[in-house]
Design a protein around this motif. Structure first.
Motif, PDB file in Angstrom:
ATOM      1  N   ASP A  43      36.553  53.481  49.459  1.00 33.82           N
ATOM      2  CA  ASP A  43      37.726  52.826  49.749  1.00 33.82           C
ATOM      3  C   ASP A  43      37.827  51.429  49.039  1.00 33.82           C
ATOM      4  O   ASP A  43      38.046  49.995  49.302  1.00 33.82           O
ATOM      5  N   LYS A  44      37.453  51.455  48.145  1.00 32.06           N
ATOM      6  CA  LYS A  44      36.570  49.866  47.500  1.00 32.06           C
ATOM      7  C   LYS A  44      38.060  50.189  46.180  1.00 32.06           C
ATOM      8  O   LYS A  44      38.225  50.891  45.619  1.00 32.06           O
ATOM      9  N   VAL A  45      37.796  48.733  45.978  1.00 29.26           N
ATOM     10  CA  VAL A  45      39.848  48.624  44.845  1.00 29.26           C
ATOM     11  C   VAL A  45      38.956  48.491  43.714  1.00 29.26           C
ATOM     12  O   VAL A  45      38.151  48.303  42.796  1.00 29.26           O
ATOM     13  N   ILE A  46      40.167  49.645  42.825  1.00 28.26           N
ATOM     14  CA  ILE A  46      39.880  50.072  41.415  1.00 28.26           C
ATOM     15  C   ILE A  46      41.157  49.979  40.534  1.00 28.26           C
ATOM     16  O   ILE A  46      41.202  51.046  40.006  1.00 28.26           O
ATOM     17  N   ALA A  76      47.966  43.304  41.767  1.00 26.41           N
ATOM     18  CA  ALA A  76      48.082  44.470  43.062  1.00 26.41           C
ATOM     19  C   ALA A  76      46.631  44.341  43.122  1.00 26.41           C
ATOM     20  O   ALA A  76      46.379  44.641  44.573  1.00 26.41           O
ATOM     21  N   GLU A  77      45.271  43.944  42.624  1.00 25.22           N
ATOM     22  CA  GLU A  77      44.409  43.916  43.018  1.00 25.22           C
ATOM     23  C   GLU A  77      43.971  42.712  44.074  1.00 25.22           C
ATOM     24  O   GLU A  77      43.113  42.864  44.745  1.00 25.22           O
ATOM     25  N   ARG A  78      44.899  41.959  43.665  1.00 20.72           N
ATOM     26  CA  ARG A  78      44.158  40.279  44.894  1.00 20.72           C
ATOM     27  C   ARG A  78      44.913  40.719  46.117  1.00 20.72           C
ATOM     28  O   ARG A  78      44.316  41.094  47.015  1.00 20.72           O
ATOM     29  N   GLN A  79      46.496  41.313  45.961  1.00 20.10           N
ATOM     30  CA  GLN A  79      46.798  42.178  47.349  1.00 20.10           C
ATOM     31  C   GLN A  79      46.044  43.035  47.981  1.00 20.10           C
ATOM     32  O   GLN A  79      45.730  43.362  49.060  1.00 20.10           O
ATOM     33  N   ALA A  80      45.317  44.003  47.339  1.00 18.21           N
ATOM     34  CA  ALA A  80      44.802  45.242  47.780  1.00 18.21           C
ATOM     35  C   ALA A  80      43.599  44.711  47.734  1.00 18.21           C
ATOM     36  O   ALA A  80      42.725  45.484  49.358  1.00 18.21           O
ATOM     37  N   LYS A  81      42.681  43.873  47.778  1.00 16.86           N
ATOM     38  CA  LYS A  81      41.814  43.057  47.875  1.00 16.86           C
ATOM     39  C   LYS A  81      41.488  42.184  49.135  1.00 16.86           C
ATOM     40  O   LYS A  81      40.736  42.193  50.192  1.00 16.86           O
ATOM     41  N   ARG A  82      43.287  41.540  49.839  1.00 12.38           N
ATOM     42  CA  ARG A  82      43.045  41.290  50.916  1.00 12.38           C
ATOM     43  C   ARG A  82      43.654  41.855  51.885  1.00 12.38           C
ATOM     44  O   ARG A  82      42.643  41.894  54.050  1.00 12.38           O
ATOM     45  N   ILE A  83      43.909  43.148  51.830  1.00 14.28           N
ATOM     46  CA  ILE A  83      43.459  44.548  52.525  1.00 14.28           C
ATOM     47  C   ILE A  83      42.341  44.953  53.402  1.00 14.28           C
ATOM     48  O   ILE A  83      42.317  46.162  53.752  1.00 14.28           O
TER      49      ILE A  83
END
Length: 437
Positions: free
Chosen positions: A230-233, A428-435
């Protein structure tokens, strides 16, 4: 009724075929026998409130209501059903989860139960019963239904989102069969645009259509939102290639796809404006009824395969959850068990005419999948589908990511020219890392 058992009713209906619809009176008698033998006994005078998605196939809804009526007559329970559009299910369910009142069950989309797993009733006993009785659960069903080591929802059905296309337009574009790879698909879309018989798929907030095809697009080029831990890639060369391909497709599409919802492509296809799109079988079902010339000239195909070299389809799962604050947990379990009994489920998916498929092995044998070859591509979607979690887990984070349209917005931002490839990925990366913290 003492001599009328569920087994004897099964045997009596056998001559009609395994998936034959019982008459209304026969269904009621069978339901009463079922209620006597079922391990799930509804509470006395149970009153259930169920929120479900609006129908796309009228016959499916009619058959479902017959099923509801038979359950009510057999058990004395009452079920009030509220229908909402795909996009309205999640916010309404979230309000109920937070307030603890208003609904007993929600029949929603994708990973909805994983938005609030702590509010879902443990239905492990029900899932075990159904799996043993009906040929076992497909692996995707376990991912959709389970949180940790327990089941928090029952995946009732899955809507296959495959390619819908006009045969004559494809052939005029120079293709004898629908392309099996992404390179051929792009060439088809270019030729369709040139012939003024365009393709088009949603880049707007269409919970089913847009999420389905744009996750497929990301994955088929080897991109992923997160890895196995579940690490953002999402920021990867593979994602960039997927975005570039998506922009090329968008440039061939019929105008307006950036704002399409889940009904937009249906309307455009049935009006004759659109000649290729991704959708369930609802377009074909509607065309057979209202425009038989279009129905005769259309067919379905699996989603093309990209550089990753294997299917990466995301089909629209419909799990049903029961809130753990319901006053009638046994009645909820009984109703779900009743829905998935063969004498109910088989006629129901037959009435859906391929719009709904199954997560239980027994129902591969339903004749709806072979009676019309145009329906066959939808038979195995429960086996083929991935989950919104992708490589990662299907938990609250994945449920939030798909509910927030992170992947959809990333593709739309670049395809429409709002953002460059680099900036669309970064957003998209910023949004995903907030989640995914």
């Amino acid at each position: 009724m003492t001599s009328l058992t569920r087994r004897s009713l099964f045997q009596g209906a056998a001559g009609l075929g395994g998936a034959a619809m019982l008459t209304t009176s026969g269904l009621t008698k069978w339901a009463r026998a079922w209620a006597q033998e079922s391990p799930f006994k509804p509470e006395k005078d149970a009153k259930l409130n169920l929120l479900r998605w609006k129908r796309f196939v009228e016959a499916e809804d009619a058959q479902f209501l017959k099923l509801v009526a038979a359950f009510e007559q057999a058990t004395g329970s009452k079920i009030t059903i509220t229908n909402e559009s795909y996009d309205d299910i999640q916010p309404k369910a979230s309000v109920v989860a937070n307030t603890g009142q208003g609904l007993d069950m929600v029949w929603g989309l994708y990973s909805l139960p994983h938005l609030f797993p702590q509010k879902c009733l443990d239905v492990t006993d029900l899932a075990d019963y159904l799996g043993k009785a009906h040929g076992g659960w497909f692996p995707s069903a376990r991912k959709y239904g389970m949180s940790g080591d327990k089941w928090i929802a029952i995946p009732i059905a899955v809507n296959g989102v495959q390619m819908n296309y006009r045969i004559s337009s494809m052939e005029k574009a120079g293709f004898k069969e629908f392309p099996k790879d992404t390179a051929g698909f792009l060439e088809l879309c270019k030729a369709l645009q040139k012939n003024n018989t365009p393709a088009g798929m949603a880049f707007g907030h269409a919970s089913g259509d847009a999420n389905g095809w744009l996750h497929w697009l990301l994955w088929t080029f080897g991109g992923n939102l997160v890895d196995e831990h579940d690490k953002v890639i999402i920021n990867s060369p593979e994602t960039a290639k997927a975005l570039e391909y998506g922009k090329q497709l968008y440039d061939t599409f019929i105008p307006g796809t950036a704002s399409w919802n889940d009904s937009s492509n249906n309307k455009a296809f049935l009006s004759g404006e659109l000649h290729c799109t991704n959708n369930g079988i609802s377009i074909y079902v509607a065309a057979k009824k209202t425009n038989p010339d279009i129905a005769k000239d259309m067919n379905h195909a699996y989603m093309p395969i990209g550089p990753i070299g294997k299917p990466t389809e995301l089909h629209l799962s419909f799990p049903i959850l029961t809130f753990n604050f319901t006053k009638y947990p046994n009645a909820c379990k009984a109703f779900i068990a009743f829905m998935l009994e063969a004498k109910n489920f088989n006629p129901w998916i037959e009435a859906a005419q391929g719009y709904l498929s199954h997560f239980l092995g027994e129902y591969d044998a339903n004749p709806v999948w072979t009676a019309d070859p145009k329906t066959t591509p939808f038979r195995d979607v429960g086996k083929r589908t991935l989950t919104p979690g992708g490589l990662g887990s299907l938990g609250e984070q994945a449920a939030s990511a798909i509910a927030d349209f992170i992947v959809v917005d990333m593709f739309a931002n670049h395809a429409t020219g709002r953002l460059s490839v680099k900036d669309a990925i970064a957003a998209a990366e910023r949004q995903a890392k907030r989640i995914y913290r």
